[in-house]
Design an enzyme around this catalytic site. Sequence first.
Site, PDB file in Angstrom:
ATOM      1  N   HIS A   1      46.394  64.454  20.570  1.00 52.04           N
ATOM      2  CA  HIS A   1      46.513  62.995  20.546  1.00 52.04           C
ATOM      3  C   HIS A   1      47.189  62.473  21.806  1.00 52.04           C
ATOM      4  CE1 HIS A   1      50.370  64.445  18.870  1.00 52.04           C
ATOM      5  NE2 HIS A   1      50.907  63.353  19.419  1.00 52.04           N
TER       6      HIS A   1
ATOM      7  N   ARG B   1      52.597  69.617  25.872  1.00 54.33           N
ATOM      8  CA  ARG B   1      51.801  68.756  26.747  1.00 54.33           C
ATOM      9  C   ARG B   1      50.593  69.543  27.241  1.00 54.33           C
ATOM     10  NH1 ARG B   1      55.605  67.685  30.348  1.00 54.33           N
ATOM     11  NH2 ARG B   1      56.550  66.063  29.055  1.00 54.33           N
TER      12      ARG B   1
ATOM     13  N   HIS C   1      51.599  68.648  18.514  1.00 51.99           N
ATOM     14  CA  HIS C   1      52.871  69.083  17.941  1.00 51.99           C
ATOM     15  C   HIS C   1      52.623  70.257  17.001  1.00 51.99           C
ATOM     16  CE1 HIS C   1      54.429  65.478  19.669  1.00 51.99           C
ATOM     17  NE2 HIS C   1      53.770  64.695  18.852  1.00 51.99           N
TER      18      HIS C   1
ATOM     19  N   GLU D   1      53.525  62.884  12.046  1.00 52.07           N
ATOM     20  CA  GLU D   1      53.931  61.528  12.385  1.00 52.07           C
ATOM     21  C   GLU D   1      52.877  60.503  11.988  1.00 52.07           C
ATOM     22  OE1 GLU D   1      54.530  61.463  16.628  1.00 52.07           O
ATOM     23  OE2 GLU D   1      52.610  62.436  17.007  1.00 52.07           O
TER      24      GLU D   1
END
Length: 321
Positions: free
Chosen positions: A178, A198, A103, A120
């Site tokens: 991740h 992605r 991200h 996150e």
Amino acid sequence: MLNYPIKFLPILKDKIWGGDKLVTKLNKPSTLNNIGESWELSDVEGDVSIVANGSLKGTSLKNLLETYQAELLGKNNFLNFGTKFPLLIKFIDAKQDLSVQVHPNDELSKARHNSFGKTEMWYIMQADEGARLILGFNKTITSEEYVKLLEEKKIMSVLNDVPVKKGDAFFIETGTVHAIGAGIVLAEIQQTSDITYRIYDFDRVDDQGNERELHTELAVDALNFSNNIDTKRNYTSKKNNLNEVVKCEYFKTNYIPVEGDLELEYTTTDSFVIFMCVEGNANISICGNTETINFGETILIPASVKNVLVEGECKLLEVTV
């Protein structure tokens, strides 16, 4: 007046890697077979949460924000975010491995997508034997090496494999490569963003035989190629106490194992409070109004509320900004 614990209708997401545990274990309402995500509290455009209970039932989170402003968010949060809710709260069920992804940070996200970044954290609610996460690189590489490894389909050889068990917690800063591995159910707390680059998807195809889009060029500028990224978070588990798990500029998360009655005071907390129930159930009361929170449910407490009573046997994640 916001004077009761607010629940929202879950927004369920069908995913190629999803399973049935959000339905069978967390009691989410769906007849679909591949539910990967339950968005519990969302202000993402096109996926705004709707109140499920009480006098405000049927009201959108956006309308709540526009109507109640600082009463809901807190004074400082309202100054910083206006009528934009700053967090996206989810439960995730990975029957299969998720794609390897990254991200972008606030700066890149703003410039490219007019969005927040996506810092996150994860709390592992259930993990099958042998379940693992991908978190960061196992050695420091260059961007050129990264692209070459992708082209040769060898990227997995430099990714850090982390075994997990129930109760583990992880903090994933923007830029950290991740992936959630198969056999994991987790709670996710993140900035309000749906921006994902992605990197690798194990050459999977959908029902029509199409591979999912990869974002190789975008990801290069977003990635932290260092192998020195600390993601695991150790925390205490003292009963009827706020045990700090993550504290960052975007949110703070405490782990609260509740036994019996627990009174929580938020006199000095200039923020809404989110409770995610990761085990058991309890009654949550504010202003004389009570709502039950069950395993796999989420409740929002407005910032104007200063006293909360929790009664039951449960384990909660308490989130504030």
